[in-house]
Design a protein around this motif. Structure first.
Motif, PDB file in Angstrom:
ATOM      1  N   GLN A   1       0.843  -1.193   0.000  1.00 52.01           N
ATOM      2  CA  GLN A   1       0.000   0.000   0.000  1.00 52.01           C
ATOM      3  C   GLN A   1       0.877   1.241   0.000  1.00 52.01           C
ATOM      4  O   GLN A   1       1.962   1.236   0.579  1.00 52.01           O
ATOM      5  CB  GLN A   1      -0.920   0.036   1.237  1.00 52.01           C
ATOM      6  CG  GLN A   1      -1.876  -1.124   1.334  1.00 52.01           C
ATOM      7  CD  GLN A   1      -2.683  -1.119   2.618  1.00 52.01           C
ATOM      8  OE1 GLN A   1      -2.889  -2.151   3.248  1.00 52.01           O
ATOM      9  NE2 GLN A   1      -3.157   0.050   3.033  1.00 52.01           N
ATOM     10  N   ILE A   2       0.385   2.286  -0.649  1.00 56.60           N
ATOM     11  CA  ILE A   2       1.107   3.549  -0.692  1.00 56.60           C
ATOM     12  C   ILE A   2       0.159   4.661  -0.271  1.00 56.60           C
ATOM     13  O   ILE A   2      -0.946   4.788  -0.815  1.00 56.60           O
ATOM     14  CB  ILE A   2       1.664   3.836  -2.099  1.00 56.60           C
ATOM     15  CG1 ILE A   2       2.644   2.730  -2.517  1.00 56.60           C
ATOM     16  CG2 ILE A   2       2.348   5.206  -2.140  1.00 56.60           C
ATOM     17  CD1 ILE A   2       3.132   2.843  -3.956  1.00 56.60           C
ATOM     18  N   VAL A   3       0.574   5.451   0.713  1.00 58.75           N
ATOM     19  CA  VAL A   3      -0.163   6.643   1.135  1.00 58.75           C
ATOM     20  C   VAL A   3       0.570   7.815   0.509  1.00 58.75           C
ATOM     21  O   VAL A   3       1.705   8.113   0.871  1.00 58.75           O
ATOM     22  CB  VAL A   3      -0.211   6.761   2.668  1.00 58.75           C
ATOM     23  CG1 VAL A   3      -0.965   8.028   3.083  1.00 58.75           C
ATOM     24  CG2 VAL A   3      -0.874   5.522   3.278  1.00 58.75           C
ATOM     25  N   GLU A   4      -0.093   8.509  -0.422  1.00 61.00           N
ATOM     26  CA  GLU A   4       0.610   9.415  -1.330  1.00 61.00           C
ATOM     27  C   GLU A   4       0.202  10.872  -1.189  1.00 61.00           C
ATOM     28  O   GLU A   4      -0.970  11.220  -1.263  1.00 61.00           O
ATOM     29  CB  GLU A   4       0.365   8.952  -2.778  1.00 61.00           C
ATOM     30  CG  GLU A   4       1.141   9.714  -3.816  1.00 61.00           C
ATOM     31  CD  GLU A   4       2.635   9.716  -3.518  1.00 61.00           C
ATOM     32  OE1 GLU A   4       3.128  10.754  -3.028  1.00 61.00           O
ATOM     33  OE2 GLU A   4       3.295   8.678  -3.750  1.00 61.00           O
ATOM     34  N   VAL A   5       1.217  11.734  -1.012  1.00 69.99           N
ATOM     35  CA  VAL A   5       1.002  13.175  -0.903  1.00 69.99           C
ATOM     36  C   VAL A   5       1.290  13.901  -2.219  1.00 69.99           C
ATOM     37  O   VAL A   5       0.932  15.055  -2.384  1.00 69.99           O
ATOM     38  CB  VAL A   5       1.875  13.768   0.227  1.00 69.99           C
ATOM     39  CG1 VAL A   5       3.355  13.720  -0.138  1.00 69.99           C
ATOM     40  CG2 VAL A   5       1.455  15.192   0.559  1.00 69.99           C
TER      41      VAL A   5
END
Length: 342
Positions: A225-229
């Motif tokens: 999973q990637i939490v992307e800004v």
């Protein structure tokens, strides 16, 4: 009561301290005495005209997040009582005078959540947009959980871009609480120290030429999973480190003007791009997120402060314009406004 208002969009100079009448709760609403107000990028963007900008003759009170004490309840409110300590989310959303930069605000009870006894008002005012956004980003993966709790992310790797930001900080903490191996990316060594203090097991400078190789050394099969800004700015790195069926949960596109989607690469990996905006996720998602966030707080998993990777910057209510400028200029950490005495 004292309140900060603006009647036209613009720079922080449009924010003015004034006196407003004490609002009264209607059916299904509660009035909260605000102790601490939290400032987020969405607040200055709305004030400057990028969101719910005030129209002619409309008076707006800024700031979505805050914490305080229930002061009055309307009819049909059974979840909360006068005297309850609470934290707030989306206070100003579709409610021009609902923001937390004032001594009292009235909100639908669905936007007001109990503040656990172990948490102070500073922590409560730091939740809202950052914590609920992080929760949403961590619960939309195709192969992942829809709720967070200890162990539900065990065996999974989570890449948090912008690990020194408020959302990144909350994502690191929530993912660690849920059992994930957390990798954070940052732009410099100071931010690397903050991401590590938040709980990231591995920290990588995204500007390093070997960033992808370093992440792959930690997660050889790719991250789950990637939490992307910065979904546009980090797209090439994400494609290099994602495994098949990775979900990239994007809540912003900092440092980038566009999103150069590589359709072929995304198809080969069966990637899911999930865009996250709290305003439209719905009441159920907010309620579930708040329940999980409160459980994490009770477990001691969401501390703030420099020792926990999120420095706090304090302002008085009459300094709200300065608080907005601090966030707009990229202050690292959490900007809080002291509104009334605890």
């Amino acid at each position: 009561m004292r309140a900060i208002v603006y009647t036209k969009p613009g720079s922080a100079s449009v924010l003015q301290l004034t006196e407003r009448e004490l609002p009264q709760p209607d059916r299904g609403e509660v009035r909260v005495r605000i102790v601490v107000s939290g400032v987020n990028p969405t607040d200055w963007k709305s004030r400057s005209g990028g969101g719910s900008a005030a129209g002619p003759g409309t008076e707006f009170v800024p700031n979505q997040d805050g914490a305080g004490v229930v002061d009055a309840v309307g009819d049909d409110v059974s979840q909360l009582s006068v005297g309850d300590r609470v934290w707030l989310a989306l206070s100003a959303w579709q409610r021009p005078t609902g923001g937390t930069a004032q001594e009292y605000t009235v909100l639908p009870v669905e936007r007001v959540f109990p503040l656990p006894d172990v948490a102070d008002f500073d922590l409560g005012a730091s939740l809202g947009v950052p914590a609920l956004t992080a929760h949403r980003a961590l619960t939309v993966a195709e192969d992942g959980p829809s709720r967070l709790a200890p162990g539900v992310l065990a065996g999974r790797s989570v890449l948090v871009a912008g690990g020194a930001g408020a959302v990144g900080h909350a994502a690191i903490q929530l993912a660690r609480w849920a059992g994930a191996t957390v990798i954070a990316t940052v732009s410099n060594e100071e931010k690397a120290e903050l991401a590590a203090a938040a709980g990231a097991l591995h920290v990588v400078h995204y500007t390093a030429p070997d960033a992808a190789q370093r992440i792959r050394a930690i997660a050889p099969d790719g991250v789950d999973q990637i939490v992307e800004v910065s979904v546009g700015g980090n797209n090439a790195l994400n494609l290099a480190v994602a495994r098949s069926r990775t979900t990239i949960a994007s809540y912003a596109n900092d440092r980038a003007e566009g999103f150069p989607l590589d359709v072929g690469a995304a198809m080969r990996l069966n990637l899911r791009y999930q865009f996250v905006l709290l305003y439209t996720v719905g009441a159920d998602a907010l309620r579930q997120g708040a329940e999980d966030v409160n459980a994490a707080i009770r477990d001691g998993a969401l501390p703030i402060g420099v020792e926990a990777g999120l420095p706090v910057h304090r302002f008085a209510l009459e300094q709200t314009a300065d608080a907005h400028r601090a966030v707009e200029q990229g202050a690292v950490g959490k900007v809080l406004i002291d509104v009334t005495a605890p």
